[in-house]
Scaffold this motif. Structure first.
Motif, mmCIF file in Angstrom:
data_model
loop_
_atom_site.group_PDB
_atom_site.id
_atom_site.type_symbol
_atom_site.label_atom_id
_atom_site.label_comp_id
_atom_site.label_asym_id
_atom_site.label_seq_id
_atom_site.Cartn_x
_atom_site.Cartn_y
_atom_site.Cartn_z
ATOM 1 N N LYS A 61 -8.378 6.496 4.377
ATOM 2 C CA LYS A 61 -9.818 6.255 4.334
ATOM 3 C C LYS A 61 -10.261 5.762 2.958
ATOM 4 C CE LYS A 61 -11.014 9.776 7.692
ATOM 5 N NZ LYS A 61 -11.629 11.101 7.862
ATOM 6 N N THR A 62 -9.733 6.384 1.911
ATOM 7 C CA THR A 62 -10.093 5.963 0.558
ATOM 8 C C THR A 62 -9.660 4.523 0.311
ATOM 9 O OG1 THR A 62 -9.830 8.232 -0.192
ATOM 10 C CG2 THR A 62 -9.891 6.552 -1.890
ATOM 11 N N ALA A 63 -8.447 4.191 0.779
ATOM 12 C CA ALA A 63 -7.964 2.823 0.608
ATOM 13 C C ALA A 63 -8.888 1.841 1.314
ATOM 14 C CB ALA A 63 -6.542 2.702 1.133
ATOM 15 N N CYS A 64 -9.422 2.253 2.469
ATOM 16 C CA CYS A 64 -10.372 1.377 3.180
ATOM 17 C C CYS A 64 -11.638 1.176 2.362
ATOM 18 C CB CYS A 64 -10.730 1.980 4.540
ATOM 19 S SG CYS A 64 -9.394 1.879 5.742
ATOM 20 N N LEU A 65 -12.163 2.272 1.821
ATOM 21 C CA LEU A 65 -13.393 2.180 1.026
ATOM 22 C C LEU A 65 -13.199 1.325 -0.217
ATOM 23 C CD1 LEU A 65 -15.109 5.669 1.005
ATOM 24 C CD2 LEU A 65 -16.142 3.465 1.543
ATOM 25 N N GLN A 66 -11.989 1.401 -0.791
ATOM 26 C CA GLN A 66 -11.713 0.635 -2.011
ATOM 27 C C GLN A 66 -11.304 -0.799 -1.683
ATOM 28 O OE1 GLN A 66 -8.618 3.117 -3.553
ATOM 29 N NE2 GLN A 66 -9.988 4.294 -4.858
ATOM 30 N N ILE B 92 -14.592 -1.424 9.687
ATOM 31 C CA ILE B 92 -14.939 -0.139 9.079
ATOM 32 C C ILE B 92 -16.444 -0.026 8.895
ATOM 33 C CG2 ILE B 92 -14.621 1.322 7.056
ATOM 34 C CD1 ILE B 92 -12.108 -0.784 6.707
ATOM 35 N N LYS B 93 -16.984 1.071 9.389
ATOM 36 C CA LYS B 93 -18.408 1.317 9.152
ATOM 37 C C LYS B 93 -18.515 2.113 7.852
ATOM 38 C CE LYS B 93 -19.853 1.114 13.936
ATOM 39 N NZ LYS B 93 -18.655 1.379 14.775
ATOM 40 N N THR B 94 -18.930 1.464 6.806
ATOM 41 C CA THR B 94 -18.887 2.089 5.482
ATOM 42 C C THR B 94 -19.733 3.348 5.398
ATOM 43 O OG1 THR B 94 -20.543 0.497 4.812
ATOM 44 C CG2 THR B 94 -18.286 0.069 4.125
ATOM 45 N N SER B 95 -20.797 3.469 6.185
ATOM 46 C CA SER B 95 -21.634 4.666 6.066
ATOM 47 C C SER B 95 -20.872 5.906 6.488
ATOM 48 C CB SER B 95 -22.897 4.515 6.905
ATOM 49 O OG SER B 95 -22.527 4.339 8.259
ATOM 50 N N ARG B 96 -20.058 5.792 7.578
ATOM 51 C CA ARG B 96 -19.302 6.962 8.020
ATOM 52 C C ARG B 96 -18.263 7.368 6.984
ATOM 53 N NH1 ARG B 96 -15.598 5.652 12.121
ATOM 54 N NH2 ARG B 96 -17.289 4.775 13.327
ATOM 55 N N LEU B 97 -17.646 6.353 6.397
ATOM 56 C CA LEU B 97 -16.625 6.648 5.400
ATOM 57 C C LEU B 97 -17.234 7.263 4.153
ATOM 58 C CD1 LEU B 97 -14.191 3.641 5.755
ATOM 59 C CD2 LEU B 97 -13.783 6.020 6.329
ATOM 60 N N SER B 98 -18.407 6.844 3.791
ATOM 61 C CA SER B 98 -19.051 7.438 2.621
ATOM 62 C C SER B 98 -19.295 8.912 2.828
ATOM 63 C CB SER B 98 -20.376 6.742 2.324
ATOM 64 O OG SER B 98 -20.116 5.444 1.887
ATOM 65 N N GLN B 99 -19.669 9.270 4.061
ATOM 66 C CA GLN B 99 -19.871 10.691 4.378
ATOM 67 C C GLN B 99 -18.598 11.478 4.136
ATOM 68 O OE1 GLN B 99 -20.923 11.525 8.440
ATOM 69 N NE2 GLN B 99 -23.091 11.387 7.946
ATOM 70 N N GLN B 100 -17.478 10.903 4.628
ATOM 71 C CA GLN B 100 -16.176 11.543 4.435
ATOM 72 C C GLN B 100 -15.887 11.715 2.963
ATOM 73 O OE1 GLN B 100 -14.479 12.709 6.773
ATOM 74 N NE2 GLN B 100 -14.903 11.593 8.647
ATOM 75 N N ASN B 101 -16.181 10.662 2.211
ATOM 76 C CA ASN B 101 -15.891 10.702 0.781
ATOM 77 C C ASN B 101 -16.715 11.763 0.075
ATOM 78 O OD1 ASN B 101 -13.841 8.912 0.384
ATOM 79 N ND2 ASN B 101 -14.893 7.869 -1.267
ATOM 80 N N MET C 246 0.859 -1.194 0.000
ATOM 81 C CA MET C 246 0.000 0.000 0.000
ATOM 82 C C MET C 246 0.891 1.239 0.000
ATOM 83 S SD MET C 246 -3.217 1.110 0.332
ATOM 84 C CE MET C 246 -3.048 2.593 -0.612
ATOM 85 N N LYS C 247 0.896 1.943 -1.098
ATOM 86 C CA LYS C 247 1.792 3.099 -1.213
ATOM 87 C C LYS C 247 1.006 4.392 -1.023
ATOM 88 C CE LYS C 247 5.753 1.241 -1.941
ATOM 89 N NZ LYS C 247 6.670 1.241 -0.819
ATOM 90 N N PHE C 248 1.474 5.235 -0.116
ATOM 91 C CA PHE C 248 0.862 6.537 0.046
ATOM 92 C C PHE C 248 1.727 7.585 -0.635
ATOM 93 C CE2 PHE C 248 -2.232 4.827 2.706
ATOM 94 C CZ PHE C 248 -1.634 4.024 3.650
ATOM 95 N N HIS C 249 1.123 8.694 -1.006
ATOM 96 C CA HIS C 249 1.897 9.760 -1.647
ATOM 97 C C HIS C 249 1.428 11.109 -1.126
ATOM 98 C CE1 HIS C 249 3.968 12.140 -4.569
ATOM 99 N NE2 HIS C 249 2.842 12.722 -4.912
ATOM 100 N N ILE C 250 2.344 11.829 -0.487
ATOM 101 C CA ILE C 250 1.998 13.157 0.025
ATOM 102 C C ILE C 250 2.520 14.210 -0.949
ATOM 103 C CG2 ILE C 250 2.293 14.784 1.928
ATOM 104 C CD1 ILE C 250 0.660 12.306 2.645
ATOM 105 N N ASP C 251 1.631 15.065 -1.397
ATOM 106 C CA ASP C 251 2.026 16.124 -2.312
ATOM 107 C C ASP C 251 2.328 17.367 -1.496
ATOM 108 O OD1 ASP C 251 0.330 17.788 -5.124
ATOM 109 O OD2 ASP C 251 2.358 17.957 -4.289
ATOM 110 N N ALA C 252 3.641 17.648 -1.343
ATOM 111 C CA ALA C 252 4.041 18.788 -0.514
ATOM 112 C C ALA C 252 3.521 20.098 -1.093
ATOM 113 C CB ALA C 252 5.555 18.831 -0.384
ATOM 114 N N ALA C 253 3.327 20.134 -2.404
ATOM 115 C CA ALA C 253 2.883 21.373 -3.050
ATOM 116 C C ALA C 253 1.372 21.576 -2.940
ATOM 117 C CB ALA C 253 3.298 21.373 -4.514
ATOM 118 N N SER C 254 0.657 20.530 -2.574
ATOM 119 C CA SER C 254 -0.803 20.652 -2.482
ATOM 120 C C SER C 254 -1.186 21.604 -1.360
ATOM 121 C CB SER C 254 -1.411 19.275 -2.226
ATOM 122 O OG SER C 254 -2.685 19.413 -1.638
#
Lengths: 283, 131
Positions: free
Chosen positions: B22-27, B79-88, B1-9
């Motif tokens: 969170k996205t990785a959990c949903l996927q 993971i409670k998918t309903s809470r994560l969907s809200q985040q998404n 599982m690779k994460f990527h932080i965009d310092a310029a973002s």
């Protein structure tokens, strides 16, 4: 107090004819990297040198790893490492000699770790220091400090004269050191891009005084550069520093960016540490 | 599982990491019981501050998405998918706002934006059917 902080400084004053360092409180959390930034002449080196009793001070209570120099100078020196931009080892010596001759003065000099780090960073035990590049000198100085298991590393412009590749390698060294939970680094530099990466906390010094100490996250959350088209909202104005008119509109550093959202006329972008230095306190 | 932080973002680093986990959990790329890297190892890998990873992990722990098992490490919880969907939904809205600002900056009309979005969504559906 002792278990939380690698260093506590209270009421530090160093008074010269043309400069005064006045630090009311400065505490360095254990287990993290504290970045110290400020213009040339702001007082970074004076702070560090007085903290380490290299120069005298007028007043100040200083604790390093819970100890003070008056009662425990030897123990402090055993447990800290200090590296600045001058190379302190004799040019005709080499890593092998220094390891043997000077390593023995430290209670915890780890010969195996020393050799392992030198090998990893391509430093020849037998090569004379006078043939070292600047990058090798910087890496060697830090490796020596790490090899005696220093718990608190104080770095004063360690990467000042290094090319980007060498600076990257020094940063890797420091990241490796920080894999251990009880190591602390004070990293004073004007190369703020290094701190944009590794620093957990940032302290800004200006004119001998500390302007703020903030965690990296609070910094990124609360301080952003804002560009405003048209009038500056009156509720935002008190939180703006370094207001400038540009072709885009008005730009400034906003110190409460977390309370606002982007709109058509107001856009926020992340502030780098360099931005902070440039915009701070200019009204 | 690779994460990527965009310092310029413009998004603070710790939030970027939280979103990605969170996205990785949903996927289902991260599943309950999966282990996350240690805070210090991940800081080194991503070349960002330790405190940033700690903040992200603390926030996710408070939300009940990960748990810290003393002496063992950080693991994904149930993971409670309903809470994560809200985040998404919030993430999506943020991205859409960014996109609309960009489109307006380059001079698009509302109609052009809507058409471009519909075309892109349609094309992406076709692409995934072809796969």
């Amino acid at each position: 107090m002792n278990s939380e902080y690698a260093c506590t400084i209270h009421d530090l004053r160093v008074i010269y004819d043309h400069f005064r360092l006045m630090i009311h409180d400065f505490n360095i959390p254990k287990g993290y990297v504290m970045g110290l930034v400020g213009k040339n002449g702001a007082g970074k080196s004076t702070l560090i040198r007085s903290m380490l009793e290299i120069i005298p001070r007028n007043t100040g209570d200083i604790n390093i790893l819970g100890l003070n120099f008056k009662d425990n100078a030897m123990e402090i020196k055993n447990r800290i490492g200090y590296v600045n931009d001058t190379f302190v080892f004799p040019p005709d010596a080499n890593a092998r000699k220094i390891g043997k001759q000077i390593g023995q003065f430290y209670n915890h000099f780890d010969e195996a770790l020393y050799r392992q780090l030198l090998l990893k960073h391509d430093i020849d035990l037998n090569q004379s220091f006078k043939h070292f590049s600047k990058g090798m000198c910087a890496k060697y100085s830090i490796i020596f400090a790490i090899a005696h298991h220093a718990d608190f590393l104080i770095l004063d412009e360690p990467t000042a004269n290094l090319d980007p590749v060498a600076r990257r390698e020094v940063l890797d060294l420091l990241y490796d050191l920080m894999q251990e939970e009880d190591k602390t680094i004070l990293f004073s530099t004007h190369i703020t891009s290094d701190l944009d990466q590794i620093a957990d906390y940032i302290t800004l010094i200006q004119d001998g005084k500390i302007e703020f100490t903030l965690s990296k996250d609070d910094l990124q959350n609360m301080h952003q550069i804002v560009t405003i088209e048209g009038e500056i909202p009156s509720d935002m104005k008190p939180h703006l520093m370094g207001i400038k008119s540009t072709y885009e509109g008005t730009t400034a550093l906003c110190t409460k960016a977390n309370e606002y959202k982007n709109t058509d006329k107001i856009r926020f972008r992340k502030a780098s540490i360099e931005d902070l230095m440039v915009y701070w306190n200019i009204r | 599982m690779k994460f990527h932080i965009d310092a310029a973002s413009d998004i603070p680093n710790y939030l970027q990491l939280e979103h990605q986990i969170k996205t990785a959990c949903l996927q289902r790329k991260l599943k309950p019981g999966d282990q996350l890297p240690s805070i210090r190892a991940l800081a080194k890998e991503l070349s960002i501050a330790i405190i940033t990873i700690k903040r992200a992990y603390d926030d996710l722990q408070a939300e009940g998405i990960i748990e810290l098992r003393q002496g063992k490490g950080c693991f994904i919880k149930e993971i409670k998918t309903s809470r994560l969907s809200q985040q998404n939904q919030i993430l999506l809205n943020n991205k859409i706002t960014e996109l609309i600002h960009y489109a307006k900056d380059i001079g698009c009309t509302d109609e052009e934006i809507t058409n471009a979005l519909l075309d892109a969504a349609h094309k992406s559906k076709e692409d995934s059917h072809e796969l």
